[in-house]
Scaffold this motif. Structure first.
Motif, short mmCIF file in Angstrom:
data_model
loop_
_atom_site.label_atom_id
_atom_site.label_comp_id
_atom_site.label_asym_id
_atom_site.label_seq_id
_atom_site.Cartn_x
_atom_site.Cartn_y
_atom_site.Cartn_z
N HIS A 98 0.82 -1.20 0.00
CA HIS A 98 0.00 0.00 0.00
C HIS A 98 0.86 1.26 0.00
N SER A 99 1.82 1.31 0.90
CA SER A 99 2.69 2.49 0.95
C SER A 99 3.53 2.61 -0.31
N GLN A 100 4.02 1.49 -0.82
CA GLN A 100 4.88 1.53 -2.00
C GLN A 100 4.12 1.99 -3.24
N GLY A 155 7.84 6.10 -1.22
CA GLY A 155 8.83 6.87 -0.49
C GLY A 155 8.37 7.38 0.85
N GLU A 156 7.07 7.25 1.14
CA GLU A 156 6.53 7.73 2.42
C GLU A 156 6.32 6.53 3.35
N ARG A 157 7.16 6.43 4.36
CA ARG A 157 7.11 5.27 5.25
C ARG A 157 6.93 5.69 6.71
N TRP A 158 6.24 4.86 7.45
CA TRP A 158 6.16 4.98 8.91
C TRP A 158 5.63 6.35 9.36
N THR A 159 4.85 7.04 8.50
CA THR A 159 4.39 8.39 8.86
C THR A 159 2.99 8.40 9.45
N ARG A 160 2.22 7.33 9.25
CA ARG A 160 0.87 7.27 9.83
C ARG A 160 0.61 5.87 10.34
N LEU A 161 1.44 5.47 11.27
CA LEU A 161 1.34 4.11 11.80
C LEU A 161 0.05 3.87 12.57
N VAL A 162 -0.65 4.93 12.96
CA VAL A 162 -1.90 4.74 13.69
C VAL A 162 -2.88 3.90 12.89
N ASP A 163 -2.80 3.97 11.55
CA ASP A 163 -3.73 3.24 10.71
C ASP A 163 -3.08 2.55 9.51
N SER A 164 -1.79 2.68 9.32
CA SER A 164 -1.17 2.18 8.09
C SER A 164 -0.96 0.67 8.08
N HIS A 165 -0.89 0.06 9.24
CA HIS A 165 -0.69 -1.40 9.34
C HIS A 165 0.64 -1.87 8.75
N GLU A 166 1.62 -1.02 8.68
CA GLU A 166 2.90 -1.41 8.09
C GLU A 166 3.58 -2.50 8.93
#
Length: 639
Positions: A123-125, A130-141
């Motif tokens: 999803h992030s890719q 290039g945007e990683r770990w910036t919205r971990l509250v909901d990103s499920h990374e």
């Protein structure tokens, strides 16, 4: 042959899974569930990963199909990982070309999508490159990473696979580089990576994975997840794990967090972690658990409700939460050796969990209600209806990955004693007392309460064989050497026979399967004046399809003094083998006052007519014969 949880040699475990040997199901309900998974549910999952877009998302992350557009929610990679875990454990049961091909194909996709530094989250890719770990509250990374780690460990343990393990290790090394030395690291709003990092440490011996898991657990509850519209409780970030007295917020998140907490205790010996987790488990069981073992009383936000808030009709009881409950209780069982954790696993497994999948293996529930009214069809989109797959398809593979590894939850070893925790026809081999023991377990469980163990091979020393005595059995008999004696649970919940066993020795446990009428705690407001039927480990329900003469299931009331009559075992089309229970009921009717469904007190609020017999079915078998009303909890009629 190892299962999902294998504590290290130095772990603080009171019991250990059977890791030096083999546990093989030879018949019964568990084996049937695994066969349905292998023949139907897994092939269906393979096809849905293509149809739903999971694989296409990974192809786009790998640079293929540019501009095609991401499909589905942010956690699509986790579905791939859970199906991979299911497939890996299924291959322990025997070779299968299609399953092996799927593992190779999915692994190749993950390898292609993984970035050079180990990062992997389609999803992030695709959506925000290039945007990683910036919205971990909901990103499920990190959540997706955790499921990948568990799938890789499963493939490594089951078939010796190194490719998927290498993908997992590259991603884990990336997490270590990003977060291990970082002060106040952001945390994922969906715990899961914590328990997965511990298991990856167990499989690889890499201490940094354990250290990172501990950092994530220690930092939880300090607001590092970030703000959310449902608040810190929803994201399990309101109190540190050693201070929180109860489970709150999103049920699945909370339960996955607890699995990680107990895993950390096992590998670090930090008693404060175990004590806090046990406290929350005790509160959960006492005031937040449905009769079926279901957890999460509110569909909105999928959260635990208040104490004793356990509505039968609106309770969510998400399938993923029940799977996570089994995982947490299994870890607590290993940590303490206390049978009460196996008791809850049994209740959850045979009832709320097993009901999630249709008997044919094709459809699943997200939510598992204990009541459904006749006009339920008006609620379009209600997740408490079975479907093949879902937009957010966490539950189907969460179900299958538990079923594929069921045999690993059957027995434990502590010192010179083998503990049989769950009952299913089994061939079991383990090292004990300096030698090898081979056993056969024969039983008709859960339809029959007799469990017979035959020793086929034994070491030449004394060793113990322990049976868990479920609390629902008011009387238990142990039969050996031609005589039977009544036995009771010891302080841990078992009865143990310690002797020098010889090939050919047998011992049988006979559990009382008399059906019983169960009433709720008086503080459960939604269930006052009601009762449910149980027999052995099974909760029963009444389905509209079994009521003759147009009687409405919602108009029935149980007669409290009536006999509960067990019918003979039978095969029902669409369901299979079952045992039903007949109960005496009456029809309850009442007039409305001034057009409202209320009456002035004192008044005869209801009249009872038409005494009849109604037939109840095990709850886990409901909704396999057409769409209709159902109830677990029935009103008790006045005598």
């Amino acid at each position: 042959m190892n299962g999902p949880i294998v504590p290290t040699a130095v772990a603080r475990a009171a019991h250990r899974p059977v890791v030096f040997g083999r546990v093989e199901l030879t018949g019964g309900l568990w084996q049937l569930w695994q066969k349905v998974t292998r023949d139907t549910s897994l092939p269906l999952a393979f096809s849905w990963l293509e149809k739903a877009g999971n694989f296409d998302n990974l192809r786009q992350a790998a640079g293929e199909r540019p501009g095609a557009g991401y499909r589905g929610p942010v956690a699509m990679d986790s579905d791939v990982a859970k199906v991979l875990e299911t497939a890996a454990f299924e291959l322990q049961h025997g070779p299968d070309d299609a399953t092996a091909e799927f593992i190779g194909r999915a692994t190749a996709l993950l390898e292609a999508a993984q970035e050079d530094d180990g990062y992997l989250h389609s999803h992030s890719q695709v959506v925000k490159p290039g945007e990683r770990w910036t919205r971990l509250v909901d990103s499920h990374e990190m959540y997706c990473a955790g499921h990948l780690f568990q799938a890789a460990v499963a493939a490594h343990r089951s078939i010796g696979d190194e490719r998927l393990l290498a993908v997992a290790r590259r991603f884990a090394d990336h997490l270590v580089a990003e977060f291990l030395e970082r002060k106040d690291p952001p945390l994922d709003g969906h715990p899961e990576v914590e328990t997965a990092l511990v298991e990856l440490y167990r499989a690889t011996g890499e201490e940094r994975y354990l250290t990172l898991a501990r950092k994530f657990v220690d930092e939880r509850g300090r607001g590092l997840v970030g703000p959310h519209k449902w608040g810190a409780r929803s994201r399990i970030d309101h109190l540190p794990v050693r201070e929180a007295p109860t489970l709150t917020g999103h049920a699945v998140r909370a339960l996955y967090m607890e699995a990680g907490v107990v895993d950390l205790y096992l590998e670090t010996g930090d008693e404060s972690l175990l004590q806090a987790s046990v406290t929350r488990w005790e509160d959960m069981v006492a005031s937040r658990t449905a009769l079926t073992g279901g957890l999460g009383s509110r569909q909105v936000a999928e959260v635990f409700g208040e104490a004793y808030e356990l509505p039968p009709d609106l309770g969510y009881n998400e399938t993923c939460a029940q799977a996570a409950s089994i995982q947490w209780s299994w870890r607590l069982l290993l940590a303490t050796g206390d049978a009460r954790y196996a008791d809850l696993i049994e209740r959850t497994l045979y009832n709320g969990f097993a009901s999630a999948r249709s008997a044919d293996g094709k459809r699943y529930y997200k939510g598992n209600p204990l009541q459904r009214r006749a006009d339920h069809a008006e609620h379009v989109g209600d997740p408490r209806f079975r479907d093949e797959w879902f937009y957010s398809a966490c539950c189907p593979p969460a179900f299958t990955r538990i079923v594929a590894a069921l045999e690993h939850h059957l027995a434990t070893v502590a010192g010179d004693t083998l503990y049989v925790q769950q009952y299913a026809p089994t061939a079991l081999t383990t090292r004990i007392a300096g030698g090898t023991a081979q056993l056969r377990i024969e039983t008709g469980y859960p339809w029959d309460g007799t469990v017979t163990v035959t020793v086929d091979e034994a070491p030449g020393e004394e060793w113990g064989l322990a049976f868990r005595i479920p609390p629902w059995s008011t009387k238990a008999l142990l039969e050996q050497d031609g005589s039977a004696r009544e036995v009771t649970r010891d302080e841990r919940g078992y009865v143990t026979v310690h002797r020098e066993w010889r090939a050919g020795d047998t011992v049988s446990l006979h559990l009382d399967m008399t059906p019983r009428l169960t009433v709720p705690h008086p503080r459960i407001d939604a269930l006052r004046g009601c009762a449910a039927i149980e027999r052995g480990p099974l909760v029963y329900c009444f389905e509209q399809i079994d009521l003759a003469g147009g009687v409405d299931v919602d108009a029935l009331a149980l007669l409290p003094g009536s006999e509960l009559r067990v019918t003979a075992e039978e095969e029902i089309p669409g369901i299979g083998r079952t045992v039903r229970i007949e109960a005496d009921t009456v029809t309850v009717a009442g007039a409305h006052e001034a057009g409202l469904p209320y009456l002035t007190h004192p008044a005869a609020s209801a009249t009872t007519t038409g005494r009849t017999t109604a037939t109840a079915l095990p709850y886990f078998q409901w909704d396999n014969r057409g769409d209709g009303a159902m109830r677990v909890w029935m009103p008790l009629a006045d005598n």
